[in-house]
Design an enzyme around this catalytic site. Structure first.
Site, PDB file in Angstrom:
ATOM      1  N   LYS A  81      43.321   6.554   6.018  1.00  0.00           N
ATOM      2  CA  LYS A  81      44.554   6.123   6.925  1.00  0.00           C
ATOM      3  C   LYS A  81      44.514   4.324   6.798  1.00  0.00           C
ATOM      4  O   LYS A  81      45.528   4.345   6.664  1.00  0.00           O
ATOM      5  CB  LYS A  81      44.405   6.340   8.179  1.00  0.00           C
ATOM      6  N   THR A 128      29.616  -0.184  -3.428  1.00  0.00           N
ATOM      7  CA  THR A 128      29.785   1.856  -3.820  1.00  0.00           C
ATOM      8  C   THR A 128      29.669   2.728  -2.563  1.00  0.00           C
ATOM      9  O   THR A 128      29.617   2.077  -1.490  1.00  0.00           O
ATOM     10  CB  THR A 128      28.410   1.991  -4.588  1.00  0.00           C
ATOM     11  N   ASN A 157      27.908  -5.121   0.687  1.00  0.00           N
ATOM     12  CA  ASN A 157      26.919  -3.686   1.434  1.00  0.00           C
ATOM     13  C   ASN A 157      26.333  -3.615   2.416  1.00  0.00           C
ATOM     14  O   ASN A 157      26.646  -5.151   3.089  1.00  0.00           O
ATOM     15  CB  ASN A 157      25.535  -4.482  -0.324  1.00  0.00           C
ATOM     16  N   PHE A 158      25.655  -2.923   2.725  1.00  0.00           N
ATOM     17  CA  PHE A 158      24.402  -3.010   4.001  1.00  0.00           C
ATOM     18  C   PHE A 158      25.724  -2.634   5.448  1.00  0.00           C
ATOM     19  O   PHE A 158      25.694  -3.536   6.396  1.00  0.00           O
ATOM     20  CB  PHE A 158      23.280  -3.821   4.307  1.00  0.00           C
ATOM     21  N   LEU A 159      26.503  -1.954   4.858  1.00  0.00           N
ATOM     22  CA  LEU A 159      27.679  -2.124   6.487  1.00  0.00           C
ATOM     23  C   LEU A 159      27.106  -0.605   6.874  1.00  0.00           C
ATOM     24  O   LEU A 159      26.625   0.356   6.540  1.00  0.00           O
ATOM     25  CB  LEU A 159      29.026  -0.904   5.667  1.00  0.00           C
ATOM     26  N   CYS A 160      26.548  -1.214   8.003  1.00  0.00           N
ATOM     27  CA  CYS A 160      25.991  -0.751   9.235  1.00  0.00           C
ATOM     28  C   CYS A 160      26.164  -0.215  11.189  1.00  0.00           C
ATOM     29  O   CYS A 160      26.450  -1.823  11.228  1.00  0.00           O
ATOM     30  CB  CYS A 160      24.408  -1.087   9.417  1.00  0.00           C
ATOM     31  N   ILE A 161      26.799   0.326  11.246  1.00  0.00           N
ATOM     32  CA  ILE A 161      26.961   0.091  12.608  1.00  0.00           C
ATOM     33  C   ILE A 161      26.088   1.673  13.088  1.00  0.00           C
ATOM     34  O   ILE A 161      25.759   2.163  12.993  1.00  0.00           O
ATOM     35  CB  ILE A 161      28.691   0.641  12.770  1.00  0.00           C
ATOM     36  N   SER A 180      32.084   6.165  17.393  1.00  0.00           N
ATOM     37  CA  SER A 180      33.300   6.367  17.745  1.00  0.00           C
ATOM     38  C   SER A 180      34.288   5.171  17.997  1.00  0.00           C
ATOM     39  O   SER A 180      35.457   5.648  18.068  1.00  0.00           O
ATOM     40  CB  SER A 180      33.411   7.368  18.496  1.00  0.00           C
ATOM     41  N   LEU A 187      22.524  -2.469  -5.433  1.00  0.00           N
ATOM     42  CA  LEU A 187      20.927  -2.299  -4.206  1.00  0.00           C
ATOM     43  C   LEU A 187      21.460  -1.064  -3.346  1.00  0.00           C
ATOM     44  O   LEU A 187      22.755  -1.398  -3.150  1.00  0.00           O
ATOM     45  CB  LEU A 187      20.829  -3.537  -3.858  1.00  0.00           C
ATOM     46  N   ARG A 233      35.470   3.506  15.612  1.00  0.00           N
ATOM     47  CA  ARG A 233      36.766   2.320  14.684  1.00  0.00           C
ATOM     48  C   ARG A 233      35.926   1.528  14.100  1.00  0.00           C
ATOM     49  O   ARG A 233      36.422   0.030  13.600  1.00  0.00           O
ATOM     50  CB  ARG A 233      37.671   3.013  14.819  1.00  0.00           C
TER      51      ARG A 233
END
Length: 466
Positions: free
Chosen positions: A57, A223, A187-191, A197, A466, A199
């Site tokens: 979405k 990536t 890069n390095f999207l981290c939650i 939950s 990487l 979003r």
């Protein structure tokens, strides 16, 4: 349906289904109405290396290709961004959280990013392995030439000041066929797991986009191990055992049916010494020769970075005072007669922590950039294949001496010419390449329609992420 949803957390979240529970008729009916493309969104080949970035979405609202667009397109930006209309301030966050810009030159703040990634970044489906990026690795990856502090974006809990989310970008000159884009590599999207939950992923992606736009960077490359709209290319992970017994102990390499441990150890045994004459560690004096060789070699691929001298120094010669902090290793082949550099290869290190095992970590070498003059002269594929197999075999020997446990490679560049010959085994993880705000026709990823190594077609991807 439950199995599909368990593999597809983004879709389950969108349908409001918890843990694959399809007890409500509403959820079942909604799933039945979805197209195959909807179901595939967020679905990894297997959860290993998956980065569930956001649901379909959200991506429908972004300047990326829609699923199902098969016709050849004219390549170029989806939209021209009006800088005047780009918001000067970040968008709102849920109550109790606030935006911060991380200072990764500060030891305490980079340690916070390290701790967040260690606890909440990529891990496999069974939670047996978890990437353990070192602080030295993060400095190498995120403080590359031209880096911007504004592109190291964090979210903190207002009360505790705890870092709970992060996303980053570094600049890259990216050639897509004949056009060079001044883009960002995201890069390095981290939650934090407890905030999945909320979003936050789309919000983080919008914020890094806004910050890139403010610096007049209109395109990005990223990536993911999951299928999003829409990959420009898909590559596959391959793994080569260096210490088979250890990999078997931790559950990474199962014992094949009918085999014995001693057979597997013998299968992956390597010579004690390298075979290529003139092979030695890369030095500062080699930078110009390696840059020239690498630039010419990467011209052979549809999508590749355009490196500067400064970037070659950073990415290939990055060394710290302590050997324990080294993250990348590069080697050249010097012709003993002409003293010219004829070949080079490199690899970098990412450790994975092992959960519930007598071994605490796995040291993985990842094949990085390489080049050979054989590819630049009139040659047959057999000649290039022979040279690359010789070089990569030496890379495996060197990695083994450096106490690596496994050597990983994707099916990009010319890797299809040596993966099977060097006893790399197909992994269950894929890596999809995406372009943001840029229409591009599909690029071969080194695998065929059966997801096997495509030695004939090889790959058009010359970017190692990487």
């Amino acid at each position: 349906m439950s199995d599909l949803l368990s593999l597809n957390p983004a879709l389950a979240q969108q349908l409001g289904v918890a843990d694959g529970d399809l007890s409500s008729k509403q959820a079942t009916d909604a799933l039945k109405k979805l197209s195959l493309e909807d179901i595939m969104t967020g679905l990894a080949a297997n959860g290993k290396n998956a980065k569930d970035m956001a649901s379909y979405k959200f991506w429908q609202t972004q300047p990326v290709p829609k699923f199902g667009e098969k016709a050849e397109i004219e390549e170029g930006p989806f939209k021209i961004v009006d800088l005047e209309k780009v918001p000067k301030e970040p968008g709102p966050l849920v109550d109790g959280f606030e935006w911060v810009t991380m200072d990764l030159t500060n030891d305490e703040e980079i340690k916070e990013v390290f701790d967040l990634l260690y606890g909440h970044y990529v891990e496999d489906n069974e939670a047996m392995f978890r990437f353990n990026y070192s602080v030295s690795f993060l400095r190498w990856a995120l403080l590359s030439p031209g880096w911007s502090k504004e592109w190291h974006v964090g979210v903190r809990a207002s009360a505790s000041r705890k870092l709970v989310a992060f996303i980053s970008a570094v600049p890259i000159a990216l050639r897509v066929r004949n056009k060079v884009l001044h883009a960002s590599e995201v890069n390095f999207l981290c939650i934090h797991k407890k905030l999945r939950s909320k979003r936050l992923a789309p919000v983080l992606i919008k914020e890094i986009t806004r910050r890139c736009y403010l610096q007049k960077i209109w395109q990005a490359i990223y990536t993911a191990g999951v299928v999003l709209p829409t990959p420009v290319s898909t590559t596959r992970y391959y793994h080569r055992s260096l210490d088979w017994q250890k990999l078997n102990d931790v559950g990474f390499s199962p014992l094949p049916h009918g085999s014995k441990p001693q057979y597997q150890i013998l299968k992956y045994k390597l010579p004690n010494n390298t075979a290529t004459k003139g092979l030695r560690p890369m030095e500062e004096k080699d930078v110009d020769a390696v840059l020239d060789l690498l630039q010419k070699y990467l011209q052979r691929f549809d999508m590749a970075p355009v490196f500067t001298r400064e970037e070659v120094v950073h990415w290939l010669l990055y060394k710290k005072d302590s050997p324990d902090e080294q993250v990348a290793w590069s080697y050249v082949v010097e012709d003993p007669t002409t003293k010219t550099i004829t070949d080079f290869f490199s690899f970098y290190c990412i450790e994975s922590s092992v959960i519930n095992s007598k071994h605490t970590s796995i040291r993985a070498a990842y094949l990085y950039y390489y080049a050979t003059t054989v590819a630049l002269q009139p040659h047959t594929q057999a000649q290039l294949k022979e040279r690359l197999n010789s070089l990569v075999n030496d890379a495996l020997i060197l990695a083994k001496k450096l106490k690596f446990d496994v050597f990983n490679a994707l099916t990009l560049m010319d890797n299809a010419l040596f993966l099977e010959q060097q006893k790399f085994g197909a992994g269950d993880g894929q890596l999809h390449y995406y372009l943001y705000n840029y229409k591009a026709n599909p690029i071969a990823g080194g695998v065929d329609h059966m997801n096997r190594v495509d030695e004939k077609g090889c790959s058009g991807i010359g970017v190692v992420m990487l």
